[in-house]
Design a protein around this motif. Structure first.
Motif, PDB file in Angstrom:
ATOM      1  N   GLU A 246       0.821  -1.207   0.000  1.00 49.23           N
ATOM      2  CA  GLU A 246       0.000   0.000   0.000  1.00 49.23           C
ATOM      3  C   GLU A 246       0.861   1.265   0.000  1.00 49.23           C
ATOM      4  N   GLU A 275      -6.233  -2.453  -1.981  1.00 53.36           N
ATOM      5  CA  GLU A 275      -7.422  -1.616  -2.085  1.00 53.36           C
ATOM      6  C   GLU A 275      -7.055  -0.135  -2.065  1.00 53.36           C
ATOM      7  N   LYS A 276      -5.936   0.187  -1.419  1.00 52.48           N
ATOM      8  CA  LYS A 276      -5.491   1.583  -1.358  1.00 52.48           C
ATOM      9  C   LYS A 276      -4.003   1.631  -1.681  1.00 52.48           C
ATOM     10  N   ILE A 303     -12.385   9.335  -0.588  1.00 52.65           N
ATOM     11  CA  ILE A 303     -11.652   8.246  -1.242  1.00 52.65           C
ATOM     12  C   ILE A 303     -10.203   8.156  -0.730  1.00 52.65           C
ATOM     13  N   GLY A 304      -9.879   8.863   0.357  1.00 56.71           N
ATOM     14  CA  GLY A 304      -8.551   8.747   0.928  1.00 56.71           C
ATOM     15  C   GLY A 304      -8.219   9.921   1.824  1.00 56.71           C
ATOM     16  N   LEU A 324      -4.869   6.616  -1.206  1.00 52.92           N
ATOM     17  CA  LEU A 324      -6.142   6.689  -1.925  1.00 52.92           C
ATOM     18  C   LEU A 324      -6.670   5.315  -2.275  1.00 52.92           C
ATOM     19  N   ASN A 325      -8.000   5.243  -2.426  1.00 52.59           N
ATOM     20  CA  ASN A 325      -8.589   4.050  -3.034  1.00 52.59           C
ATOM     21  C   ASN A 325      -7.958   3.844  -4.404  1.00 52.59           C
ATOM     22  N   ARG A 326      -7.597   2.609  -4.711  1.00 47.56           N
ATOM     23  CA  ARG A 326      -6.885   2.334  -5.963  1.00 47.56           C
ATOM     24  C   ARG A 326      -7.680   2.782  -7.179  1.00 47.56           C
ATOM     25  N   SER A 327      -9.008   2.757  -7.078  1.00 50.09           N
ATOM     26  CA  SER A 327      -9.869   3.127  -8.208  1.00 50.09           C
ATOM     27  C   SER A 327      -9.737   4.600  -8.575  1.00 50.09           C
ATOM     28  N   HIS A 328      -9.152   5.411  -7.683  1.00 50.09           N
ATOM     29  CA  HIS A 328      -9.001   6.846  -7.942  1.00 50.09           C
ATOM     30  C   HIS A 328      -7.525   7.267  -7.988  1.00 50.09           C
TER      31      HIS A 328
END
Length: 360
Positions: A246, A275-276, A303-304, A324-328
């Motif tokens: 992470e 996930e982050k 988101i983080g 941060l969330n990996r999606s962002h």
């Protein structure tokens, strides 16, 4: 009661503003201030007193193998004079501390963070077998000489040390004072870290500070330098709930190594992605964002959060690192930092903010 480092009186003589840090009185800055100190290190050479850090020697049969079972890194492969940056992990894959391990002739020397050294040394003592001996090097000071002039200055005192490649160490004399010198540091610049007996610390410090290009640098500029270099600070980008994956430190994990605390979670993150993830943020404002600031997206979803943030003197603008969330976390993603009710625009950007200049 705050402890004093060996050069306490010299720091006062140099005009240092002293603050409490990790149980010690430490210089935060000198007369010139943080920005000028920062830029001096980037353009010439800075002298840093980091004697608050913990140093210990671990020796004995199979010590490298035992240490490797406490970290995700390749410790057994270290040759004499080689260094390794790694983390001690807990059973959940979190980071107990990030450390430097150096193999020297008689064993392995560890440098640990000041705020963590008591727990680190206790942890190691509890987990290393009776075949290993841990000795705290309480009578050693630790300095750093960092910046583009550092190698030229080091060459005046030790050709052996000045010729070291990055993450290599040697035992040598500097002005007749015996030291262990490594080609390493925490600024992103080329430079050296120097372990020296506390009884010789002032003489060596004065020797280095007498060089025209060298200025004393406090903890304030040390922090902005490492932030620009995108380097983790324990308690910010790393802690007991943040894994090395992470934190963006997957490169320190030895391929095929599965016998260390938290290996199941860390290997799963390597395979599936965390996930982050730690990212850099370019702050589109003159206002810096600080640790703990919440990061939101266009939909106001959290988101983080910011792990470190400050004005970056080399760039003339604020920057930050965030988890941060990996999606962002894709480069170029536009986000917002929430600061006292304001939404400060930020853009995910590559790390480091300022290119490293290590001597590879």
């Amino acid at each position: 009661m705050l402890k004093q480092i060996p050069l306490h009186a010299l720091h006062l003589e140099l005009g240092a503003k002293m603050v409490a840090f990790s149980g010690y009185q430490m210089p935060i800055q000198y007369w010139d201030g943080i920005v000028r100190e920062h830029l001096h290190c980037r353009s010439q050479a800075g002298f840093f007193d980091i004697s608050h850090m913990g140093q210990c020697m671990v020796s004995g049969d199979g010590v490298a193998d035992e240490l490797e079972r406490l970290t995700p890194s390749d410790i057994t492969g270290l040759k004499s004079g080689q260094q390794k940056y790694t983390v001690l992990t807990n059973s959940d894959g979190g980071s107990i501390d990030d450390i430097i391990i150096t193999r020297i002739g008689s064993g392995l020397v560890l440098v640990v963070n000041a705020a963590c050294k008591e727990k680190d040394f206790q942890y190691l003592s509890n987990r290393l077998s009776d075949r290993c001996q841990l000795i705290e090097l309480t009578e050693q000071a630790l300095f750093a000489l960092q910046g583009p002039s550092a190698a030229t200055i080091m060459r005046k005192f030790s050709a052996m040390a000045s010729n070291l490649p990055f993450m290599q160490a040697c035992e040598t004399g500097l002005g007749g004072i015996q030291c262990t010198v490594s080609r390493s540091g925490y600024t992103g610049e080329d430079g050296f870290e120097i372990s020296v007996a506390a009884s010789h610390a002032e003489a060596l410090a004065r020797l280095l500070l007498s060089e025209n290009d060298v200025a004393p640098i406090g903890l304030g500029a040390r922090d902005t330098l490492r932030l620009e270099a995108g380097l983790c600070l324990y308690g910010h980008e790393l802690n007991e709930t943040i894994t090395p994956v992470e934190a963006g430190l997957s490169w320190l994990i030895k391929k095929g190594h599965t016998d260390f605390p938290g290996a199941d979670k860390i290997i799963q993150q390597l395979q599936q992605g965390p996930e982050k993830i730690r990212v850099g943020l370019s702050i589109d404002s003159k206002q810096p964002v600080r640790q703990g600031s919440v990061i939101i997206n266009d939909n106001d979803d959290i988101i983080g959060h910011v792990t470190s943030g400050s004005y970056a003197p080399s760039l003339g603008r604020p920057v930050a690192m965030a988890l941060l969330n990996r999606s962002h976390a894709a480069i170029g993603t536009r986000l917002y930092a929430s600061v006292r009710g304001q939404q400060i625009p930020a853009t995910v950007t590559p790390l480091p903010f300022v290119p490293h200049r290590y001597q590879r």
